[in-house]
Design a protein around this motif. Sequence first.
Motif, PDB file in Angstrom:
ATOM      1  N   PHE A   1      20.962   2.882 -26.887  1.00 45.48           N
ATOM      2  CA  PHE A   1      19.815   2.386 -27.641  1.00 45.48           C
ATOM      3  C   PHE A   1      20.305   1.624 -28.883  1.00 45.48           C
ATOM      4  CE2 PHE A   1      16.789   4.537 -30.946  1.00 45.48           C
ATOM      5  CZ  PHE A   1      16.373   3.309 -31.415  1.00 45.48           C
TER       6      PHE A   1
ATOM      7  N   PHE B   1       9.380   6.597 -29.983  1.00 50.05           N
ATOM      8  CA  PHE B   1       9.481   7.623 -28.941  1.00 50.05           C
ATOM      9  C   PHE B   1      10.518   8.670 -29.326  1.00 50.05           C
ATOM     10  CE2 PHE B   1      12.295   8.903 -25.451  1.00 50.05           C
ATOM     11  CZ  PHE B   1      11.446   9.769 -24.775  1.00 50.05           C
ATOM     12  N   HIS B   2      11.677   8.225 -29.793  1.00 49.00           N
ATOM     13  CA  HIS B   2      12.738   9.164 -30.165  1.00 49.00           C
ATOM     14  C   HIS B   2      12.285  10.101 -31.279  1.00 49.00           C
ATOM     15  CE1 HIS B   2      16.395  10.859 -31.744  1.00 49.00           C
ATOM     16  NE2 HIS B   2      16.310  10.139 -32.842  1.00 49.00           N
TER      17      HIS B   2
ATOM     18  N   VAL C   1      12.659  -2.203 -29.001  1.00 46.59           N
ATOM     19  CA  VAL C   1      13.569  -1.222 -29.588  1.00 46.59           C
ATOM     20  C   VAL C   1      12.830  -0.375 -30.629  1.00 46.59           C
ATOM     21  CG1 VAL C   1      15.743  -0.920 -30.814  1.00 46.59           C
ATOM     22  CG2 VAL C   1      15.520  -2.740 -29.144  1.00 46.59           C
TER      23      VAL C   1
ATOM     24  N   THR D   1       9.680  -0.587 -20.714  1.00 52.37           N
ATOM     25  CA  THR D   1      10.956  -1.303 -20.847  1.00 52.37           C
ATOM     26  C   THR D   1      11.155  -2.278 -19.703  1.00 52.37           C
ATOM     27  OG1 THR D   1      11.971   0.551 -22.033  1.00 52.37           O
ATOM     28  CG2 THR D   1      13.454  -1.023 -20.981  1.00 52.37           C
TER      29      THR D   1
ATOM     30  N   TRP E   1      11.116   2.267 -28.790  1.00 51.38           N
ATOM     31  CA  TRP E   1      12.042   3.353 -28.463  1.00 51.38           C
ATOM     32  C   TRP E   1      12.239   4.285 -29.655  1.00 51.38           C
ATOM     33  CZ3 TRP E   1      16.593   0.121 -26.019  1.00 51.38           C
ATOM     34  CH2 TRP E   1      16.185  -0.367 -24.764  1.00 51.38           C
ATOM     35  N   GLN E   2      12.351   3.683 -30.846  1.00 49.85           N
ATOM     36  CA  GLN E   2      12.576   4.485 -32.049  1.00 49.85           C
ATOM     37  C   GLN E   2      11.422   5.440 -32.284  1.00 49.85           C
ATOM     38  OE1 GLN E   2      15.259   4.713 -34.413  1.00 49.85           O
ATOM     39  NE2 GLN E   2      13.963   6.478 -34.875  1.00 49.85           N
TER      40      GLN E   2
ATOM     41  N   LEU F   1      18.357   8.442 -20.133  1.00 53.64           N
ATOM     42  CA  LEU F   1      17.125   9.083 -20.596  1.00 53.64           C
ATOM     43  C   LEU F   1      16.441   9.827 -19.451  1.00 53.64           C
ATOM     44  CD1 LEU F   1      14.938   9.609 -22.695  1.00 53.64           C
ATOM     45  CD2 LEU F   1      13.930   7.396 -22.114  1.00 53.64           C
TER      46      LEU F   1
ATOM     47  N   VAL G   1       7.821   5.050 -21.286  1.00 52.34           N
ATOM     48  CA  VAL G   1       8.918   4.317 -21.933  1.00 52.34           C
ATOM     49  C   VAL G   1       9.686   3.493 -20.905  1.00 52.34           C
ATOM     50  CG1 VAL G   1      11.122   4.575 -23.151  1.00 52.34           C
ATOM     51  CG2 VAL G   1       9.156   5.960 -23.818  1.00 52.34           C
TER      52      VAL G   1
ATOM     53  N   MET H   1      17.810   3.439 -20.069  1.00 54.18           N
ATOM     54  CA  MET H   1      16.802   4.206 -19.337  1.00 54.18           C
ATOM     55  C   MET H   1      17.426   5.212 -18.362  1.00 54.18           C
ATOM     56  SD  MET H   1      13.993   3.207 -20.645  1.00 54.18           S
ATOM     57  CE  MET H   1      14.975   3.135 -22.166  1.00 54.18           C
TER      58      MET H   1
ATOM     59  N   SER I   1       4.185   3.415 -32.289  1.00 54.34           N
ATOM     60  CA  SER I   1       4.812   4.127 -31.182  1.00 54.34           C
ATOM     61  C   SER I   1       4.772   5.638 -31.397  1.00 54.34           C
ATOM     62  CB  SER I   1       6.257   3.660 -31.015  1.00 54.34           C
ATOM     63  OG  SER I   1       6.910   4.385 -30.002  1.00 54.34           O
TER      64      SER I   1
END
Length: 401
Positions: free
Chosen positions: A318, A230-231, A224, A380, A227-228, A291, A376, A288, A356
Motif C-alpha cells: 500500500f 479502510f485501514h 489510496v 480497486t 485504502w487509508q 489483504l 475494497v 489486494m 472512507s
Amino acid sequence: MIFFRAGARSSRCTPALLFFNACGSFLLLVSLSTRVGSVTGSGLLAGAVLSAPWLPALLLAAPLNRLLARHAPERLVRIAEAASLLLTAAALAVPGGALLGAATGLVVARGFFEAVTRSATSVVLRGTVHKELLDRANTYAEIGKLTGVSVGAALAGPAASVLSPRGLIALNVATLALSALLARALPSATGAAGESAASPARSGARLRVEDPVVRRLFVRFLLVAFWQGFHTVAVTVIPLRLLDGGTRLVGVFVAASAVAVFAGSLAALPAQRYLDHVPSAVWLVLPMAPLLAAVLAAVLAASTVPTLVLYAVFLMLFELAFVHCNNRLLAAASARELPSVVTLRATLLPSGVAVSILVMGALSDLAGPVPAVLVVVVTTLAVSAATSGSRQTRRSPVPDA
C-alpha cells in the motif's frame, strides 16, 4: 552519496524540515487528543481534535491555491513555519485554566500553515531538482514526513506522562524552531529544474486540473486515500471481530501496521528503478492479494500470526503504491497546473480518508468486515480499469497513466 547532484540543497533540507514539522505537530496533537479524551470522557471529541488540523486546509483551499500560484514557494514555507512558531510560542503565555482550550484552537489555526508547508515544499522540489531525479527527491520527502509522524506519535505517550500541556507546547516550539531554520535554507524554486512553478505569469489561480492524464492519476491517488480510511477501521475491526482478540491485540496490530507502513516507504527508495517500468495498475492491484489472504487466514483458521504478517505485507505494498501515485502525480503536472495539483492533494486526501472511514466503518458495523474487504477489492479493480486510458499526453513526462 544519497543526495542529488542537482537541487542537493533542497533535497537535504526538505525531508528534515518535514520531519521536524510533522514530529512536533503529531506529538502535540496525539498528546492533546489523549488529554481531551481523558478530561471529557468523549471519544468523539478526542477524534475531533485529531482531525482538527485538516479543517482549515479544506475550508481555505482556494486561498491556498492562489498563494501557491502567485508567490515564491520557498518564501511561503518560511512564512508558514515562522507563523506556526509564533502562534505556538504565544500559547505558552496563556493562563493554565485556559491552556487546554487554547492548545486545541492552536492546532486548528496551524492546520492551514501546515498545509502551506506540505504543498509549497513539493513545488520547491519540482523547481530545484532535475526531472530524472524528482521521484527520488519526492520519496525522500515522503520518508521524512512519515518518519516525523511515526516518531511524534510514538513519543506522545511517554512525553504526555512526564510533561504538562505547557511543557508539550514548549517542546513543539523547539521542533518548530528547527523546521523554521531549515525553511530559511531552502533555495529558490527557479534553480536546477529550469522552470518556476510559482511564476504568476505562467500559473493560473483557478483551482482546476484539465490535463486528462493528471486527472486519472488523481483518481488513483484518491483510491489510496480510500485504502487509508479502510485501514483506520480494519486495524481495530480485524483483531476484535475476526480474531476475537482484545485491546492488547489491537495494540499489536497498530504497532505492526506503523512499522509496515514505514518499511514500505523505505522500500520505495530501492524500488524506484522498478516502479516506473511496471504499469501503475499493477501497483494498485498488487496489495489486494495479501489483504484477501489475511482475511482468509482470519476467517478460516482464526490464526493471528499469519493474519498479522499478511496484513503487514498489504500495508507495505500500500505504501509503495502511495509513493508511486504521489510521484507520478507531481511529475505529470505542468508548471501551470502544479499549484492546483498540490492544493487538491493537500485537501482531497484527508477528505477521502474521512469519507472512507465513515463508509467503511458503517459497512463493517452493518455487514461485517469481510464484505468491507470485498468492497475494497472491487473498488480497486474498478478504479484501475476505469483509469486505464491513453498511455501519455503531450504534456505528461510520465509514460504510464
